[in-house]
Structures are given as structure tokens and as C-alpha cells.
Design an enzyme around this catalytic site. Structure first.
Site, PDB file in Angstrom:
ATOM      1  CE1 TYR A 106      19.891  46.109  -2.452  1.00 33.64           C
ATOM      2  CE2 TYR A 106      19.782  43.708  -2.507  1.00 33.64           C
ATOM      3  CZ  TYR A 106      19.342  44.928  -2.001  1.00 33.64           C
ATOM      4  OH  TYR A 106      18.356  44.961  -1.053  1.00 33.64           O
ATOM      5  CG  ASP A 147      21.702  49.612  -1.624  1.00 32.97           C
ATOM      6  OD1 ASP A 147      22.326  49.891  -0.578  1.00 32.97           O
ATOM      7  OD2 ASP A 147      20.481  49.418  -1.660  1.00 32.97           O
ATOM      8  CG  HIS A 248      17.715  53.458  -2.803  1.00 29.46           C
ATOM      9  ND1 HIS A 248      18.927  53.325  -2.185  1.00 29.46           N
ATOM     10  CD2 HIS A 248      16.942  52.452  -2.302  1.00 29.46           C
ATOM     11  CE1 HIS A 248      18.922  52.302  -1.355  1.00 29.46           C
ATOM     12  NE2 HIS A 248      17.706  51.744  -1.418  1.00 29.46           N
TER      13      HIS A 248
END
EC number: 6.5.1.1
Length: 960
Positions: A106, A147, A248
Site C-alpha cells: 500500500y 494498491d 475499491h
């Protein structure tokens, strides 16, 4: 296998949605981002109830990542290597599960752009790139999922013009992502959908989801072996529409068990390519090499086993593969593979066919490895491949030794790898270039341990290839203790139904005897035991192959009762590899496990491989390279080789009984006083005797004093009086004396006395200088010594041990082609001089001496030491190399010593350095008579001098 990535954006608030999706989609592995909960609040029990194991790293309000898996999961690391003090919002979590390394990522978006958060994002990406290289180097299947907050192309946003100024879409960060992919990673979604807009996140604007106003921020990067198995990828967009869901949606990829693409056609495509067009850089590298025919019979360069990993500049790191070392000879007409002992590997036909299809003329060094389904090495499968052919074979190439008429052995590893990577295909199903990286050796080793690899190899990037030698420039650090051993028999316990209970094992000692080191009773199944018994059938013998017949049923602390084991002896023709926990104090293996036969090893080569000290080895290698890299000064004309000359009989300078005499020496008046004073009272040797000695030996001694600054060690009252050093003679030297000005650390102007003639020598003696201490260099070239000196300085040693150390030093120097000249110190030790011809600096001289004494210490560790502090030497002889520094002095050749016996520092023939030699063999009483017979035995010290670079180049084997 189904692997997913899901930015949950608050796991506890959306837990029901997550559990619902896990049940419906049933992914095997899931990477979660933005947990937004502390570690203690992670809902592990609910995750477990859903059928998933989990590892996680939480954070109270901003971020957090987790990896879920239906199978057992092992955490590897909780962050990227390195660190950053400014921001900590990024997260990286790495784990091993289902045979795959999973990196969960992330990275925040980095807005506002430009700004410090975006700069942080770029720094984080650099750390990711470096770690990704290390992961590729392991050869394991790896997925970097999560991500990234990067849109690599315009296809990754619904409205490119809107995001021109957004941090997600900046060229710098897109370039960083592209550089990451170019390392050899596959962007899974883009590969499957090269021209399609695939979104995983939807804009916060009102009704953005309904209008598909989305971005692709979640990415899967795969290693090449996993990319072969990629069959599908989807976004579960519907989950985005569930009530209270994240902005998401989950995105997943599907991997088949076997490669989905046609390997055969791909091999033909790769193999049929033309020989690569070489860049100008590669062509220039080849021009540096020697033109030769393709060599035959090359034996591999071997690595030295050391005890721990390390970080040092100038080294690169590779995976230590668990397979068969193989030299490949590749021609357009065919290819052959040979073992380390030049035995042909005829069974690995898929590899030889793939090599032949490359259509190259080359010789490679590499490792043949059999891979399991999970991508890890399977040594047992490799051993049985000829019979089963079940495992996937890979030839990992890590070096190129010859190419198209050029021998590459004498160019550096860095340059050889450039050539290797230029001529080999980037992706190949059977032939792969083993990755090598300039990275943290400590981090790389930790990763290897966690991934259950055998270990790592460290190589000097500027090392040359030394065939059939065990080099200190290639080091191996094992994560698992492995050892090749000779099978000397097998045992069967009472009442067992197995073919055998254990194998009896040995290694050869220095005298060629097979030493028993214990048994191995695990690592077999019934089938492998049956296959081994078929091999044993023709090797049984009634003669025990071990030096001493062992008690194979001997109890131990780990097995306190006897098992009724009976031995069957075998001829020691078989080698196997074992893994073990430790070697006990009595030299027996503990917790040994059988790994397979080694058909590529000769039994008589099998010795126990002990770990060497990493720090010592790497320091020594560094010293060697420092010497090789430093330029040297052209030889000085004043150091021409002198033929040894003899003393001529002449009368004494000072005779009679007068206590004071005046003499003219070399045209200069000298006053000699207190001539009757006993400087060596026990021997009744007077000051007059000392003057006469120096006058007589001056013709031989003066060449070693000429133009050299002198350190005056004055004993005005004789050897038992207080003494002091004098270096400055600015106010005291006679006007005719030669001096060298110098400025001390306080800025004061001083003058050294320079050796010049007989008058200067006798003037020094008149000051009470019993011994003469010249510099190693001359005033005309003060930074370039004429010789290097090794001082054997005993402590609680016998002089016989000093002699032994001297002869070992001589043997080492002789084997290097280096001339050496010994002399007694006149005190307790021996000095060994090596001519340098004033071509090298003091630093180079000291480094060279350091290399020599390290080798002496390795051969005589029981009574020698390199420890300069006397209190720490433990009574051992100090091998002093530190004397080779500016301004340092030792008693010069032919010098008297202020020691009982009136001893002399006397040059020796090497044949005289033998047991029975004593320091008192050479004194003021007999030195002149000896020198009248022998002449100057030391003249070679002032000769041409060695070529240090050539010596180091030809003597690499000595430091292996």
C-alpha cells in the site's frame, strides 16, 4: 490458484462485506490494504472462522496491510529494507504461502503534487525497486500485489486530462513503475487486457461508480514463471455496489498449476533467434580478452565457506542453488554438459537441447536445478530425474568463460556478466541467467533463510575466474548446514523391516584416511531405500573402509540405548549429500538427514568443510585488491643491484690504552672519548671495541645507511644504562654531516641525520648509538621504501618456533616467486626482507606484508598471532607487518644490539635458518671473521624489486 487484492478501507467497519466476498469468491490468497485498525483490533478470529490464516500489520487510523491464505502462511518481512524518517504511511508486508512469495503493498497517492509527500513516494518506490531485484535473484515465484496508487498509462483512468496534475499520474512515478516492470516483472492485468480500460477504484464524485469514472490503482506484478501460468484476471465490480462498501473493488488473478502457454513453440521461437547483435561496449570488452580456441576440461572455480553474511562495497550476491554444478560447452553443432570433475551429464537432454537451440559458441558455468511445483529446488528429484523425468529442469547460468573465440577468464566478473546478459535470451523456459545484485548481503541472507533456500554466494565484482581453485573472492554462506560425505556402509537395527536403518558416513583426512563421522537415518522412504540397496549390491565388502572400525551401535546422549545395529561395509565409492544440525565435540554428526547421491563428486575429494571467519577473509581480499589497484612509482636508478663484497683485512682504527683519541675519518676530525668504558660489562666489551667493529664493517654496512634518515637510539652509559631516542640533530650535527629538514606536528623545524659515509657512522657511535636504525626509504624518495620487512617477534616461544615461522614465510614467498633475505634481529627474532626497488608506497608495502603474515598465521595458528597489543597475544609470536610505515625503524643489518652477549643483526643464508641456529652464534667477537668469508649476503635487498601486481596475479591460489 486465485490471488486477490482488496483495498478494504477500514476492515472492522466493512468486515461483513469482506466475509461475504470471501465466501462467494473463495480466493486462495488475499492482500488487504487500508485496514485502519491497530494490530490488537485485527479481526483474526473471524478471519480464521472463514477458513483463512492471516498475517497483518495494523495502524490506528491511516493504514495497515494483511495477507490472508487458505493454506499455512509464514511472514517474511514487515517492511521494505531501508527506512524513511519523514512519512510512514506506506506499508509493505511479505509472506510465503502456497509455494509463492507474496508482497502486499500500500502506497498513498502522494498529493499534493509537487510536495514532500510525493518526494517520499518516489523514495519509497526506489526502495521497492531494490528489494524487487533481490526477490528476482532468489529464483522463487513472487507476486507483488496491492494498491500502488499509480496509473501507469492513459488506459488506467477514465479521464486522463483530469489527472494531469495528480500525483497518481505524474511522469516520474509512472517511470518508476515502468522501471520496476522492466526488471523482469509481468503486469498481470495489462498483459491479459493490453488495450482495455480496467478499473479497480472509482472517483469520489457523486455517481462516479454508476458512470464508471474509475482508475486502475491496484496491480499484480508476477515473476516470469508465474506469468507462464496466468490464465485469467477480473475485478469483482459488483462488490463496489454493496451497501457500505469500499471505494475499491476486489481484483483477482487466476494461475493454473502448469504453464498455460505452449512451451515447445516458445522454445523454438527463442532457440531459433539469431545470435544477438553485440553493442559497442560488449565488443570493446571482448577486445580486452585473449583470442583462443574453445577450451576443454575447465574445472569450476569454487567458493570458500564462511561463517556469516556481511555487507561490504565491491561485492555482489547470488542465490546458492541446490543442484549440480555444470560447465556447458555450446556450439551451433551441439551442446554438452560436464560436472565439476569433467564427467559428462548425458541424462539432462532437455537442457542440452535448449542450449543447442541458442545457436551460440560459448562456454557457460552454472547449476542444473530441479524445481518442485512450488518453484523450490528438489535435489532428490534431480538425482532421480534420469529415471522419473517428473521435475522441471532449469539451468541457471551465472558465468560465461569463453565466447566466439575469446577467453573471458582474465576479465572481471562484472564485465563477464555484461557479456552473459547480452548474449542470453531474457526469458527462456529452461535456461535462465542467475540474477546477481549489488545489495545488502545481510538482508539477502535473511531472505534466503526465510524462503528456505540453501544459502547465498557473495562474489567480488572485480574478481577474475580462477579455474579449479577455491577462491576467497567467491564466498558461500549457508542458511542450512550441508556436507558431502562418503558412504562407508549401512546398518540394520534388530527387528526392523526397513532395507536399512542408517548409512555410515565418513570424510577423508589430510593423510588420505577415511574418518568416521556418524550415521544418517532420515531422509529416505521405502522406494529410495530400495533404489539405494540396488546400488549397494555390487559394493559390499568384508573390509571396513574407515581408518578405525566404528561402533555403529554406540549410545549417545540423544539415543541412550543400543538398537542392535549390525554393519554391512561398502567400498567407499559413493558420495552423498546430507543436511545436519551440528558437529559434536567428538566429531560426529547430529540430526543428519539424507539429501541424495552426488554422482558429480569423486570420493577422494570429500573432506569436511569448515567455516572460515568472514571478517578475516573479506579484509584479506580487500587488501589484495587495494594493492592491485594502487599505481607504483618507476624504479629508482640508485637501487641497482649490487654484487656482494667482502671485508678486507685492515688494522684497527683505535688501538692502545688511551681513553681519548682524535682521528681523521673521510677527511673529517672525530673525537673518541671514554674508550675504556664497558658497554657490555658481562662480556668485557668496551666502547673502543664498538668503534672498531663499526669501522671494520662499514664497507658492507654503509649501502644500507646511505641517504637514509636515522633514528638515534643512544645508550651513553652502555647497555644497562638509561637510553633515549634522538631524531633532531639540527643543533648538534657537525657541519659536514648531511641532514634532511622536516617539520614536526608542532610546526617546529627539525633535521634528521642522513647516513652518508664512515665518518657519519662513527659519529653516531660516538653519541652512544650502539645500534643503527635507518629508515626503509631514502631521503630522495621518502615515501617509497626500498624493501618490505616481516618481523618475527616471539613472546613465550622457543627459537625453534621462530625458525619454523621463518621457513614457512620463505616457503610462501618462494611459491609466489618472491625473493627474500633473512637476518637475525640480534635480540630474539628474525627479520625477513623483500626487495621493492622503491617502486611502491609504505601503504602498499604494509598491505603486501599483511597478506603474507596472514597466510603464515593460517599455517601456524597455535603459536603465532596478528594481535599487535602485547597483553592480548597470549604468549604467541607476533607476526609484525606494521613496521612498514613512514618513520618506523628496526635494527639495521650488521648492527650491534644493546643486548647481553654483544649480538649482531646478521644476514643469513636460508640454509642456515634451521634447528640449532642461535642468536648468540653472531656476536661482536666473530662477526668480522664471518663477513670476511661470506661477504655481503644482503645485497639483493637493494636490488630491482618485485613486480607486486604480477606476483599477486600469479599467486591468487595462495590466498584461496
Amino acid at each position: 490458484m486465485k490471488i486477490a487484492s482488496y483495498n478494504i478501507n477500514g476492515i472492522n467497519g466493512r468486515l461483513e462485506n469482506l466475509l461475504r466476498w470471501l465466501k462467494e469468491a473463495a480466493p486462495d490468497v488475499v492482500c488487504l490494504q487500508e485496514l485502519k485498525c491497530e494490530d490488537k483490533n485485527f479481526p483474526v478470529s473471524k478471519i480464521n472462522q472463514a477458513g483463512y490464516h492471516a498475517v497483518w500489520r495494523g495502524e490506528k487510523s491511516w493504514n495497515g496491510v494483511a495477507i490472508l491464505s487458505k493454506n499455512e502462511i509464514k511472514e517474511l518481512r514487515r517492511d521494505l529494507p531501508g527506512g524513511d524518517d519523514e512519512f510512514t504511511h506506506s506499508r509493505y508486508l511479505e509472506a510465503f504461502t502456497s509455494g509463492v512469495v507474496i508482497g502486499c503493498i500500500y502506497l498513498p497517492n502522494g498529493n499534493p503534487y509537487p510536495g514532500p509527500k510525493f518526494e517520499y513516494k518516489k523514495r519509497w518506490f526506489s526502495r521497492l525497486q531494490e528489494h524487487a531485484k533481490a526477490l528476482l535473484a532468489t529464483g522463487l515465484p513472487v507476486i507483488l500485489a496491492g494498491d500502488y496508487n499509480v496509473m501507469p498509462t492513459e488506459l488506467d483512468t477514465y479521464k486522463p486530462e483530469k489527472y494531469r496534475e495528480n500525483a497518481l499520474f505524474q511522469k516520474e512515478i509512472r517511470d518508476d513503475f515502468a522501471m520496476l516492470v522492466d526488471q523482469g516483472w509481468t503486469d498481470a492485468i495489462r498483459m491479459l487486457y493490453p488495450g482495455k480500460r480496467i478499473y479497480t477504484f472509482w472517483d469520489y464524485l457523486r455517481k462516479a461508480y454508476d458512470r464508471d469514472a474509475g482508475l486502475r490503482l491496484d496491480h499484480f506484478l508476477l515473476t516470469a514463471d508465474l506469468a507462464e501460468k496466468l490464465t485469467d484476471a477480473k475485478v469483482d465490480k459488483a462488490v463496489r455496489g454493496w451497501k457500505g462498501s469500499s471505494d475499491h473493488a476486489p481484483v483477482w488473478i487466476e494461475l493454473s498449476e502448469k504453464p498455460a502457454r505452449n512451451k515447445t513453440s516458445r522454445s523454438k521461437r527463442i532457440g531459433g533467434k539469431k545470435i544477438p547483435v553485440l553493442t559497442r561496449e560488449i565488443q570493446n570488452l571482448l577486445k580486452q580478452a585473449d583470442e583462443t580456441e574453445m577450451p576443454i576440461g575447465i574445472k569450476p572455480m569454487k567458493a570458500t565457506l564462511v561463517d556469516e553474511p556481511f555487507d561490504q562495497p565491491g561485492w555482489l550476491y547470488e542465490v546458492k542453488w541446490d543442484g549440480y554444478r555444470a560447465i556447458a560447452y555450446v556450439e551451433k553443432s551441439g551442446a554438452k554438459l560436464f560436472s565439476r570433475n569433467n564427467l559428462e551429464f548425458g541424462q539432462f537432454t532437455t537442457i542440452t537441447a535448449a542450449l543447442e537451440a541458442l545457436k551460440l559458441d560459448a562456454v557457460f558455468d552454472g547449476e542444473i536445478v530441479a524445481l518442485k511445483e512450488d518453484g523450490s529446488a528438489d535435489f532428490g528429484a534431480l538425482q532421480n530425474w534420469k529415471n522419473t523425468q517428473r521435475a522441471e529442469l532449469i539451468y541457471y547460468v551465472f558465468d560465461i568463460l569463453w565466447f566466439k573465440g575469446y577467453s573471458l577468464l582474465s576479465i572481471t566478473l562484472n564485465d563477464r556478466r555484461k557479456i552473459l546478459e547480452a548474449v542470453m535470451p531474457r526469458e527462456h523456459p529452461e535456461i535462465r541467467v542467475s540474477k546477481a545484485y549489488h545489495t545488502s548481503g545481510l538482508d539477502f541472507f535473511e531472505a534466503a533463510k526465510k524462503m528456505k533456500l540453501e544459502g547465498i554466494i557473495a562474489k567480488r565484482a572485480d574478481s577474475f575466474y580462477s579455474s579449479d581453485s577455491r577462491s576467497r573472492e567467491w564466498l558461500k554462506i549457508k542458511a542450512k548446514r550441508r556436507q558431502e560425505v562418503v558412504i562407508g556402509g549401512y546398518t540394520r537395527n534388530e527387528g526392523t523391516e526397513k532395507y536399512f536403518s542408517a548409512l555410515t558416513l565418513g570424510v577423508y583426512g589430510p593423510k588420505g584416511n577415511l574418518h568416521y563421522i556418524g550415521k544418517v537415518g532420515t531422509g529416505f522412504n521405502q522406494q529410495s531405500q530400495k533404489e539405494l540397496m540396488a546400488v549397494f549390491e555390487n559394493l559390499t565388502t568384508t573390509i571396513c573402509p574407515f581408518e578405525t572400525e566404528p561402533d555403529v551401535d554406540e549410545p549417545s546422549q540423544f539415543r541412550p540405548r543400543r538398537m542392535g545395529a549390525k554393519p554391512t561395509w561398502l567400498k567407499p565409492d559413493l558420495v552423498c549429500e546430507i543436511e545436519f544440525a551440528e558437529l559434536t565435540s567428538d566429531g560426529k554428526l547430529r540430526q543428519a538427514s539424507f539429501k541424495g547421491l552426488r554422482e558429480d563428486k569423486s570420493p577422494n575429494e570429500v573432506v569436511f568443510e569448515y567455516e572460515k571467519d568472514t571478517a578475516s577473509i573479506t579484509q584479506e581480499v580487500s587488501l589484495q585488491h587495494q594493492l592491485a589497484e594502487q599505481p607504483h612509482k618507476p624504479s629508482a636508478g640508485s637501487t641497482r643491484n649490487r654484487k656482494g663484497k667482502k671485508l678486507k683485512d685492515k688494522g684497527l682504527l683505535l688501538t692502545g690504552s688511551s681513553d681519548t683519541q682524535d682521528k681523521i675519518v673521510d677527511g673529517h676530525p672525530l673525537k673518541f672519548t671514554h674508550l675504556s668504558k664497558l658497554y657490555w660489562p658481562e662480556e668485557q666489551v668496551s666502547k673502543r671495541d664498538m668503534f672498531n667493529y663499526y669501522d671494520q664493517v662499514a664497507p658492507l654496512m654503509l649501502p644500507y645507511l646511505l641517504d637514509r634518515p636515522m633514528s638515534l637510539n643512544r645508550f651513553p652509559g652502555g647497555i644497562h644504562s638509561a637510553s633515549f631516542y634522538q631524531k633532531n640533530v639540527k643543533e648538534t650535527a657537525p657541519s659536514w654531516a648531511r641532514t634532511m629538514p622536516h617539520t614536526n606536528e608542532k610546526g617546529e623545524e627539525k633535521s634528521y641525520l642522513l647516513g652518508k659515509d664512515r665518518a657519519t657512522l662513527l659519529w653516531m657511535a660516538s653519541l652512544g648509538c650502539i645500534e643503527m636504525n635507518p629508515w626503509f626509504s631514502r631521503a630522495s624518495s621518502p615515501d617509497y621504501p626500498d624493501y618490505c620487512v616481516i618481523d618475527l617477534d616471539p613472546d613465550k616461544n622457543t627459537f625453534e618456533q621462530v625458525i619454523q615461522a621463518a621457513q614457512v614465510t620463505r616457503s610462501i614467498l618462494d611459491s609466489m616467486g618472491v625473493p627474500s633475505f633473512p637476518k637475525t634481529s640480534g635480540s630474539t627474532g628474525i627479520h625477513i626482507y623483500i626487495p621493492l626497488g622503491a617502486k611502491y608506497t609504505y601503504e602498499q608495502s604494509q598491505l603486501f606484508a599483511n597478506l603474507i603474515v596472514r597466510q603464515v598465521n593460517r599455517e601456524l595458528p597455535k603459536f603465532t598471532t596478528l594481535e599487535p597489543t602485547i597483553s592480548r597475544r597470549g604468549g604467541k609470536m607476533y607476526l609484525d607487518f606494521l613496521q612498514n610505515r613512514p618513520g618506523a625503524t628496526i635494527a639495521g643489518v650488521y648492527s650491534l644490539r644493546p643486548k647481553p652477549g654483544a649480538t649482531v643483526s646478521m644476514p643469513l643464508l636460508w640454509d642456515e635458518v634451521k634447528p640449532g641456529l642461535k642468536m648468540r652464534d653472531f656476536t661482536i667477537f666473530n662477526a668480522v671473521d664471518r663477513l670476511s668469508e661470506t661477504g655481503d649476503l644482503f645485497s639483493g635487498v637493494l636490488g630491482k624489486g618485485i613486480d607486486m601486481a604480477e606476483v599477486l596475479s600469479t599467486a591468487q591460489h595462495l590466498f584461496s
